[in-house]
Design an enzyme around this catalytic site. Sequence first.
Site, PDB file in Angstrom:
ATOM      1  CG  ASP A 479       8.931  -3.377  -2.722  1.00 42.53           C
ATOM      2  OD1 ASP A 479       9.585  -3.106  -1.711  1.00 42.53           O
ATOM      3  OD2 ASP A 479       8.069  -4.286  -2.758  1.00 42.53           O
ATOM      4  CG  ASP A 549       5.930  -5.682   3.899  1.00 38.46           C
ATOM      5  OD1 ASP A 549       5.435  -4.797   3.193  1.00 38.46           O
ATOM      6  OD2 ASP A 549       6.801  -6.468   3.490  1.00 38.46           O
TER       7      ASP A 549
END
Length: 745
Positions: A479, A549
Amino acid sequence: MSVYYHENTQTFHLTNGQISYLMKILPNKTLGQLYFGQAIRDRESFDYLLEMKYRPMTSYVYEGDNLFSLEHCKQEYPVYGTTDFRRPAAELLQSDGSRITNFTYRSHSISPGKPSLPGLPATYCESGDEAETLTICLEDTLLKVSLYLHYTLFADLPAIARSSRFENNSRQTLHLTTAMSLALDLPDCAYELLHFSGAWARERHMKVRRLEQGIQSVESTRGHSSHNHNPFIMLRRPGADENCGEVLGFSLIYSGNFLAQAEVDAWDTTRILLGINPFGFDWKLSGGDTFQTPEAVIVYSDKGMGAMSRTFHRLYRTRLARGIWRDKPRPILINNWEATYFNFTEEKLLSIAKTAKEDGVELFVLDDGWFGARSNDSAGLGDWNANPQRLPGGIARLADRVEDLGMQFGLWFEPEMVNKDSDLYRSHPDWILQTPRRSVSHGRNQFVLDFSRTEVVEHVYTKMANLLSQAKISYIKWDMNRSITEAYSVALPSDQQGELFHRYILGVYALYDRLHTEFPNVLFESCASGGGRFDPGMLYYAPQGWVSDNSDAVERLKIQYATSFCYPISAFGSHVSAVPNHQLNRSTPLSTRANVAYFGTFGYELDLNQLSPEERDEIRKQIDFMKKYRQLIQFGDFYRLLSPYSSNFAAWMTVSPDKHTALVGWYKILNEVNGPYRRVKLQGLAPDIDYVIDGTVCQGGDELMRVGLLTTDSAAGERQKGEPAAVDFDSRIFVLQAKNKREPA
Ligand code: DGJ
């Protein structure tokens, strides 16, 4: 496939029967661009394409000559200020303050295959006959700087990969302030420019604008390719669509600051520039130094946008992505992030994993929060040791327990970041990017580690490699949750601060490469707060990436549809999540959430224990379905059918290479009343094959493509008794299986 060089006319012709790319050495020995497009036969001279015209207010190269001006010649790698006033591909600041350069032809070489680019992601070949590479060496003789232009032509793809390398052979220290990967001058401007822009949770929305005189561009200045823009643009002839018309795609294999620009001049010519963003870029090129740009890829299609996309898909899926996962169907995973966020214990995780295993999930991924003092997003980042309160036996024991359930185990990292409230920051406060004597901004309470420093990368490598060696970790989610501000490295001298952004991303690539090489069985998934670094550079190290997301099925239609213009379906991290959706607060049917997520790597982002027995039953069926068809979905040929940008519907399909099996995904956003009797024309089927649709009706491939597949539902006319009710956010998957081959008429 051939690269021709005609000595008499000093003309280069790269052609593979699908495309032609023509260049010529101009009268002043700089390199000119003559043509890029559909293949034409080779011949000695294409000199008629050179523009030599007198025009007032034009500057000419030679005194006494009123014909030869670089402003009116298409150029290959232009510089500013020697009769051309458009934006340049290269700019070199010299010690006397001048930025004028003149790169003239010195030599060239042609070799089979394709060399790799040290430290940079790039397309590759597996054998010499897959591609041919032309390298043209230009030289600024006054500066003693060589410029190598690399062109790789792929044997059976309408694609060319390009990059440039500068070599300072003098004793003078120079500063490279612009070094684009690609410049392409096109003879007209009758194009629409398409780009893929947005923001967090609405990444890569398709935007279309007409080219007009002046500059239009998209870029990143954020240190990563970004949610806001993507390093991919297209030029499309007005009227071109999915199946017909001329389209050019330009893609940069890079994950840092980029610029993709189209400049239309007063005479309707278009200059495309693509490469590292010159904004803030300044690379010190001391005597003996070289600088290699990232690679850019141009794809040409005369059969519309669909064919262009399938070229990118094939090239990027098979000759950019690497490693054992490249050609393997991807494991169906469950990720605990939206199920628990930071609120979990080992037992809670195992209960999610156990239920998921019962339903057929293959990989359990532990997301953020497993390390250091990370009980929320303000602490612990950088301390890559398991939190003993949550995981008393560490990652190794949890991984063993997950494996004992019969699943694989995956782990989240955010290698490039640190919280101030962390042991790492307390020991190395100077390791973050920060400008001396100025305050340093945070993003999500975190700070950016200085990945331009080898000791920083080495430290993170050691932590990650230790865990990978000690625990059974099969997958890593990498990430990156903030953009770079106050970009400055205390380790770089003042005259090299303009190198920081590029050096940072080289550090990221170096760490990825090392881990990828030492742990070849690990599947990497890239992520940056969703799709903030979803680019071809990442694909070289991580064959899949978290698309966004936003896992709402309706929003995902737009994101996945637009992402498919450049990126292969096997790269789309796509999950079914809970409703109401955590980003949009919208509730969509479980079936539609899966019907969208199937077109990707597929997984779940929820706690299956919270679902009803009926929903669990549906989940099991979804997993069985995905296991049966993932090879087809992830590695078949993808066709876009209906755009969610222009109607209430979306549809796409994937077809097996032998054309015997196809899956169609059809999606209706809002329900209708008394709607039309609808059908959608399919693509990519064999006209002479009969297909059985969902095991019942049989229709010819010719009918399905020319007449269409019936998609109408009970919203047409009045709903009859017993007919299933059509609802908002409805969708269907149609499975088409070849029955037998019909004799051609
Ligand atoms: C952002 C990612 O996109 C999410 O999937 C999740 O991993 C969080 N970060 C965790 O902090």
